[in-house]
Design a protein around this motif. Structure first.
Motif, PDB file in Angstrom:
ATOM      1  N   THR A  50      49.925  -1.348  24.409  1.00 61.36           N
ATOM      2  CA  THR A  50      50.328  -1.769  23.064  1.00 61.36           C
ATOM      3  C   THR A  50      51.744  -2.354  23.037  1.00 61.36           C
ATOM      4  O   THR A  50      52.317  -2.537  21.966  1.00 61.36           O
ATOM      5  CB  THR A  50      50.199  -0.618  22.047  1.00 61.36           C
ATOM      6  N   ILE A  52      54.758  -1.330  24.085  1.00 63.00           N
ATOM      7  CA  ILE A  52      55.993  -0.535  23.992  1.00 63.00           C
ATOM      8  C   ILE A  52      56.722  -0.574  25.335  1.00 63.00           C
ATOM      9  O   ILE A  52      57.944  -0.596  25.399  1.00 63.00           O
ATOM     10  CB  ILE A  52      55.660   0.937  23.616  1.00 63.00           C
ATOM     11  N   ALA A  72      55.060  -5.791  20.958  1.00 67.89           N
ATOM     12  CA  ALA A  72      54.255  -4.733  20.342  1.00 67.89           C
ATOM     13  C   ALA A  72      53.825  -5.079  18.918  1.00 67.89           C
ATOM     14  O   ALA A  72      52.668  -4.875  18.553  1.00 67.89           O
ATOM     15  CB  ALA A  72      55.045  -3.421  20.343  1.00 67.89           C
ATOM     16  N   HIS A  73      54.760  -5.629  18.129  1.00 67.08           N
ATOM     17  CA  HIS A  73      54.408  -5.817  16.716  1.00 67.08           C
ATOM     18  C   HIS A  73      53.338  -6.890  16.516  1.00 67.08           C
ATOM     19  O   HIS A  73      52.701  -6.935  15.471  1.00 67.08           O
ATOM     20  CB  HIS A  73      55.660  -6.112  15.884  1.00 67.08           C
TER      21      HIS A  73
ATOM     22  N   ASP B 177      59.891   2.885  17.746  1.00 66.10           N
ATOM     23  CA  ASP B 177      58.639   2.637  18.464  1.00 66.10           C
ATOM     24  C   ASP B 177      57.443   2.722  17.531  1.00 66.10           C
ATOM     25  O   ASP B 177      56.563   1.864  17.548  1.00 66.10           O
ATOM     26  CB  ASP B 177      58.462   3.641  19.619  1.00 66.10           C
ATOM     27  N   ALA B 179      57.459   2.244  14.413  1.00 66.49           N
ATOM     28  CA  ALA B 179      57.517   1.085  13.511  1.00 66.49           C
ATOM     29  C   ALA B 179      56.879  -0.139  14.173  1.00 66.49           C
ATOM     30  O   ALA B 179      56.119  -0.870  13.546  1.00 66.49           O
ATOM     31  CB  ALA B 179      58.962   0.793  13.120  1.00 66.49           C
ATOM     32  N   GLN B 180      57.177  -0.329  15.463  1.00 63.97           N
ATOM     33  CA  GLN B 180      56.568  -1.454  16.188  1.00 63.97           C
ATOM     34  C   GLN B 180      55.051  -1.334  16.192  1.00 63.97           C
ATOM     35  O   GLN B 180      54.343  -2.328  16.086  1.00 63.97           O
ATOM     36  CB  GLN B 180      57.023  -1.461  17.644  1.00 63.97           C
ATOM     37  N   LEU B 181      54.583  -0.092  16.340  1.00 61.15           N
ATOM     38  CA  LEU B 181      53.130   0.125  16.385  1.00 61.15           C
ATOM     39  C   LEU B 181      52.472  -0.168  15.036  1.00 61.15           C
ATOM     40  O   LEU B 181      51.262  -0.285  14.936  1.00 61.15           O
ATOM     41  CB  LEU B 181      52.812   1.560  16.827  1.00 61.15           C
ATOM     42  N   MET B 182      53.290  -0.268  13.981  1.00 58.79           N
ATOM     43  CA  MET B 182      52.751  -0.655  12.670  1.00 58.79           C
ATOM     44  C   MET B 182      52.739  -2.179  12.525  1.00 58.79           C
ATOM     45  O   MET B 182      52.307  -2.712  11.512  1.00 58.79           O
ATOM     46  CB  MET B 182      53.610  -0.075  11.536  1.00 58.79           C
ATOM     47  N   GLY B 183      53.302  -2.870  13.517  1.00 53.78           N
ATOM     48  CA  GLY B 183      53.381  -4.324  13.423  1.00 53.78           C
ATOM     49  C   GLY B 183      54.702  -4.808  12.848  1.00 53.78           C
ATOM     50  O   GLY B 183      54.833  -5.961  12.456  1.00 53.78           O
ATOM     51  N   ILE B 184      55.692  -3.911  12.801  1.00 57.04           N
ATOM     52  CA  ILE B 184      57.002  -4.306  12.263  1.00 57.04           C
ATOM     53  C   ILE B 184      57.842  -4.917  13.379  1.00 57.04           C
ATOM     54  O   ILE B 184      57.936  -4.354  14.473  1.00 57.04           O
ATOM     55  CB  ILE B 184      57.719  -3.075  11.659  1.00 57.04           C
ATOM     56  N   ASN B 185      58.443  -6.070  13.096  1.00 56.24           N
ATOM     57  CA  ASN B 185      59.335  -6.712  14.056  1.00 56.24           C
ATOM     58  C   ASN B 185      60.709  -6.044  13.948  1.00 56.24           C
ATOM     59  O   ASN B 185      61.458  -6.295  13.007  1.00 56.24           O
ATOM     60  CB  ASN B 185      59.418  -8.204  13.732  1.00 56.24           C
ATOM     61  N   VAL B 186      61.008  -5.170  14.914  1.00 54.99           N
ATOM     62  CA  VAL B 186      62.229  -4.354  14.835  1.00 54.99           C
ATOM     63  C   VAL B 186      63.477  -5.236  14.881  1.00 54.99           C
ATOM     64  O   VAL B 186      64.417  -5.039  14.108  1.00 54.99           O
ATOM     65  CB  VAL B 186      62.245  -3.296  15.959  1.00 54.99           C
TER      66      VAL B 186
END
Lengths: 236, 293
Positions: A50, A52, A72-73, B177, B179-186
């Motif tokens: 995914t 990360i 990832a996003h 991390d 947040a990224q898995l939600m599709g958020i561009n950190v």
């Protein structure tokens, strides 16, 4: 063509090689279990999948698209939802906000509302507690929230990392019932579990990871009777 | 009457601290770093307004708008150039870089505008308020500072809690991390945070320089540090905390100067910080970090 195709994947943590070239595949509609001891590389595999963690070499193809260079996003938007180890829900936000964040990549308001309703039907406890701060939920409820949040992204495949970890036996059974129900709806599932017995009981096929390598693979019903698996992972 | 006068001055100064503290608190909450160059962005904002008004003869409000735009770009640039490459580095490395960035901005201003302080023309043109037959006069700058800071806190709270981008900021602040898995561009979320914080610094610069009309390359340094104290005091990471902390620090500073000692006013501010941190290390509204596995 397999939905997810991993080929010769190598991943490093600094100087330490965590994955030494693993290959496996997941077909649409399958439940695949990835079992192995602590430190075998199960979580690393999911994190690389995914986005990360970066892959050193090898490829991850999702419906034919290469993922190893995708951030990832963007992977979430392509249809892979990740339920991380330790749940990682947003503790300081409400249950509802957590679910909304799950749908972050989506713009279809009606679809989101419909999915929210479905999730409340599947997890009535989440609806009861929707205005509650997520950190106040019990461990089992937090796991349900993490699963509901992942489902809110309307994924094509859901990867779950140790969903039963640290839960009471009642909740463990409940979590596996939910996975069973999700797969009945046609969802593809990649499941990482230390509870090998339960994982093999639910999976179609399974892969055994040992220190960064896949050492065994096959139908879950065969592996559950395999002498080596029995001895090492089922405690028999 | 003198007390009321001091109190109003304190609230006015505190409102400016609050606007600066919001920048510290947002960046700390989301990027988990102390941006010690934040105070100097205020100074840059001040000089942009000064230049626009004097050399370019622009209208005051337009000048502030230009300063907000300039500081927003500056904030995003600072983050991209100096902090983003250190995303994986230790927090000490980031802190030292931030201090370096602070000196860089101060010295660039020294190079461009010289060491002689300039006199800033107030950008505020609203009427002052006279109370009790003129015994108390609330200066227009004080009125503007208080109103603007309230608008900013309310607006920012709504933005963070009600919008999609705001929710993304909250998610990143809690778990990058996940947040990224939600599709958020950190990275984009962190950029947005620096943009907002630096834009606010320009507004703080306008209010600060209008209230205390002397501008030099170190103008932002001390208010920056005090606003940092205010952010910690109120609970770093908390928006209402920054407001409360800012107001308290402003009032303590002015009352301390009036009734205890003008020389000790700054020392009192820092003494208060030390006491607060001993009693409640997370600040007034600071959240307890609960690590549940």
């Amino acid at each position: 063509m397999a939905m997810l195709e991993i080929k010769d994947l190598q991943v490093y943590y600094g100087m330490i090689q965590a994955l030494k070239g693993i290959s496996f595949e997941v077909n649409e509609g399958e439940v695949i279990a990835l079992i192995g001891a602590n430190g075998a590389g199960k979580t690393t595999t999911l994190h690389t999948l995914t986005g990360i963690l970066p892959a050193k070499t090898g490829s991850i193809k999702f419906n034919g698209t290469e993922l190893t260079k995708t951030p990832a996003h963007k992977i979430v938007k392509m249809g892979i939802a990740h339920v991380p180890e330790g749940r990682r829900i947003f503790q300081q936000l409400t249950v509802l906000d957590n679910l909304k964040l799950g749908a972050f990549t989506r713009k279809d308001k009606e679809g989101i509302a419909a999915d929210m309703k479905k999730i409340y039907e599947r997890f009535p406890r989440l609806e009861e507690r929707k205005t509650q701060i997520a950190g106040t939920l019990s461990g089992g409820e937090q796991q349900m929230l993490a699963m509901g949040r992942a489902l809110m992204s309307k994924p094509k495949i859901i990867v779950m990392d140790e969903p039963s970890m640290g839960l009471s036996p009642i909740f463990v059974s409940e979590i596996f019932d939910i996975i069973e129900a999700i797969r009945k709806d046609g969802m593809t599932v990649l499941l990482v579990e230390q509870n090998a017995k339960k994982a093999l009981a639910i999976a179609d096929r399974a892969y055994v990871l040992e220190t960064g390598r896949i050492t065994l693979s096959g139908k879950a019903s065969d592996l559950i009777n395999d002498e080596k698996v029995k001895k090492a992972y089922l405690g028999e | 009457m003198a007390f009321l006068d001091n109190l109003i001055n304190g609230i006015s100064l505190g409102s400016i601290y609050a606007v600066i503290a919001l920048g510290y608190t947002l960046v700390y909450g989301i990027a988990k770093m102390l941006n010690f160059a934040h105070g100097d962005v205020i100074m840059v904002g001040g000089y942009v307004i000064f230049t626009a008004m004097t050399s370019m003869k622009l209208n005051a409000y337009l000048s502030v708008l230009i300063a907000v735009a300039a500081c927003t770009v500056l904030g995003i640039t600072i983050e991209k150039v100096a902090y983003k490459p250190l995303r994986q580095a230790t927090s000490l490395a980031v802190l030292i870089t931030a201090i370096g960035m602070s000196y860089f901005l101060q010295n660039m201003a020294l190079l461009i505008f010289g060491e002689k302080p300039v006199t800033f023309t107030s950008v505020i043109s609203i009427p002052k308020i006279s109370l009790f037959d003129g015994q108390i006069v609330i200066k227009s700058e004080a009125i503007a500072s208080i109103i603007v800071s309230i608008l900013i806190v309310v607006g920012l709270s709504l933005f963070v809690n009600k919008t999609r981008s705001g929710r993304a900021m909250l998610a990143v602040s809690e778990d990058k991390d996940a947040a990224q898995l939600m599709g958020i561009n950190v990275n984009r979320t962190i950029s947005l945070t620096f943009a907002i914080g630096s834009g606010l610094a320009a507004i703080a610069g306008a209010l600060l320089c209008s209230t205390y009309p002397v501008l030099s390359n170190t103008t932002g340094a001390m208010p920056g540090i005090k606003a940092f104290v205010a952010a910690v005091f109120g609970g770093i990471g908390s928006i209402p905390g920054a407001m409360i902390g800012g107001l308290l620090i402003g009032v303590i500073e002015i009352l301390g100067r009036a009734y205890i000692s003008p020389q000790l006013a700054d020392a009192i501010v820092f003494a208060v910080l030390i006491v607060v941190l001993m009693v409640k290390p997370t600040g007034i509204l600071g959240k307890k970090v609960n690590e549940k596995v």
